[in-house]
Design a protein around this motif. Structure first.
Motif, PDB file in Angstrom:
ATOM      1  N   ASP A 108      -2.868   5.443  -0.467  1.00  0.00           N
ATOM      2  CA  ASP A 108      -3.953   4.507  -0.220  1.00  0.00           C
ATOM      3  C   ASP A 108      -4.388   4.483   1.243  1.00  0.00           C
ATOM      4  O   ASP A 108      -5.314   3.773   1.594  1.00  0.00           O
ATOM      5  N   MET A 151       0.844  -1.200   0.000  1.00  0.00           N
ATOM      6  CA  MET A 151       0.000   0.000   0.000  1.00  0.00           C
ATOM      7  C   MET A 151       0.881   1.252   0.000  1.00  0.00           C
ATOM      8  O   MET A 151       1.850   1.337   0.726  1.00  0.00           O
ATOM      9  N   HIS A 173      -9.284  -2.332  -3.768  1.00  0.00           N
ATOM     10  CA  HIS A 173      -7.831  -2.298  -3.621  1.00  0.00           C
ATOM     11  C   HIS A 173      -7.293  -3.706  -3.341  1.00  0.00           C
ATOM     12  O   HIS A 173      -6.308  -4.173  -3.929  1.00  0.00           O
TER      13      HIS A 173
END
Ligand SMILES: Nc1ncnc2c1ncn2[C@@H]1O[C@H](COP(=O)(O)OP(=O)(O)OP(=O)(O)O)[C@@H](O)[C@H]1O
Length: 258
Positions: free
Chosen positions: A5, A1, A247
């Motif tokens: 994010d 990440m 995601h």
């Protein structure tokens, strides 16, 4: 990440006075094949961490090492309070493993029975009430639906009063609606436990996890933890949840292609 994010709101998990789990430098080799290497993860006391990853990447093996059922090739798993983990872990697997010849309440108290300890029917009845099965205490598992059986398994897990709970795809056999109900119950009832749960389902992970970690690659490594904001269980159409679910799908698909 990446930093971009990062969630806008923090997760609602607050550290509590419960021991956490610390996984340090964990590695597993089967023969010449390295399944995973250098895994580091701390599950804080009272935190609910969900582990995801594609099939065969090593999730169950990792959980079995934490449970003391498989030996690691490298690294350690310890409790953050410095006390031994042995005897303080409840493990719930894909099958509910109810004994078909025992009644529901006898299954809840199974651990005490197997250890030759005194059984506490009042406490077992109270737990059956919490999973809304107080009327089925004398039923046999064969008389229950899949969702009911998993609720008995949850009551049995809670009866053990262990601070650590490990769950390996516990709801995979349930239909979508029953699964959502049992997820709600699990998030609610396991609030005072330190939990590590495996699932294949990004929606399940986002609904009940405080933090999510993904195991990918060959040999596998853990990606940076993903925090999901807001209290659990989360609504399936929560906006932050949907964003993180997307995601997560991307990470899993990229990992699968690796
Ligand atoms: N006892 C064993 N001896 C040798 N190889 C094993 C053993 N147990 C598991 N494996 C292998 O280790 C790898 C990881 O298995 P594991 O069951 O941990 O994966 P997983 O991510 O939980 O998979 P799934 O999501 O399909 O349950 C697999 O390739 C599996 O075949």
């Amino acid at each position: 990440m990446t930093d971009n994010d990062a969630p806008l709101r923090p997760s609602t998990h607050q550290p509590v006075d419960l021991p956490g789990l610390r996984i340090s430098g964990l590695g597993l080799q089967y023969g010449t094949r390295a399944i995973f290497t250098d895994l580091d993860l701390t599950v804080q006391g009272g935190e609910f961490v969900v582990l995801l990853g594609t099939s065969g990447v090593g999730k169950s093996s990792l959980l079995k090492i934490v449970a003391g059922l498989t030996r690691a090739s490298a690294g350690t798993v310890t409790a953050t309070d410095g006390l031994p983990l042995a005897g303080r872990i409840a493990y719930m697997g894909q099958q509910d493993l109810l004994y078909p010849w025992l009644t529901v309440i006898e299954n809840v108290m199974l651990g005490a029975r197997l250890r030759g300890e005194r059984q506490e029917p009042d406490r077992a009845r109270h737990l059956l009430e919490r999973v809304s099965l107080q009327d089925r205490a004398k039923a046999l598992p064969s008389e229950l639906s899949g969702g009911m059986r998993q609720r008995v398994a949850i009551a049995r897990t809670l009866y053990e009063s262990h601070p650590f709970v490990l769950m390996d795809e516990p709801f995979s056999a349930l239909d979508t609606f029953t699964r959502a109900q049992v997820q709600d119950l699990t998030a609610e009832l396991l609030q005072d436990h330190t939990v590590l749960l495996i699932t294949h389902d990004p929606l399940e992970a986002c609904r009940i996890g405080h933090r999510l970690v993904v195991l990918t690659g060959h040999p596998a490594r853990l990606g940076p933890p993903i925090e999901v904001p807001g209290p659990t269980p989360r609504a399936p159409d929560d906006e932050a949840l949907l964003h993180i679910q997307g995601h997560l799908m991307r990470i899993l698909m990229e990992g699968h292609g690796a």
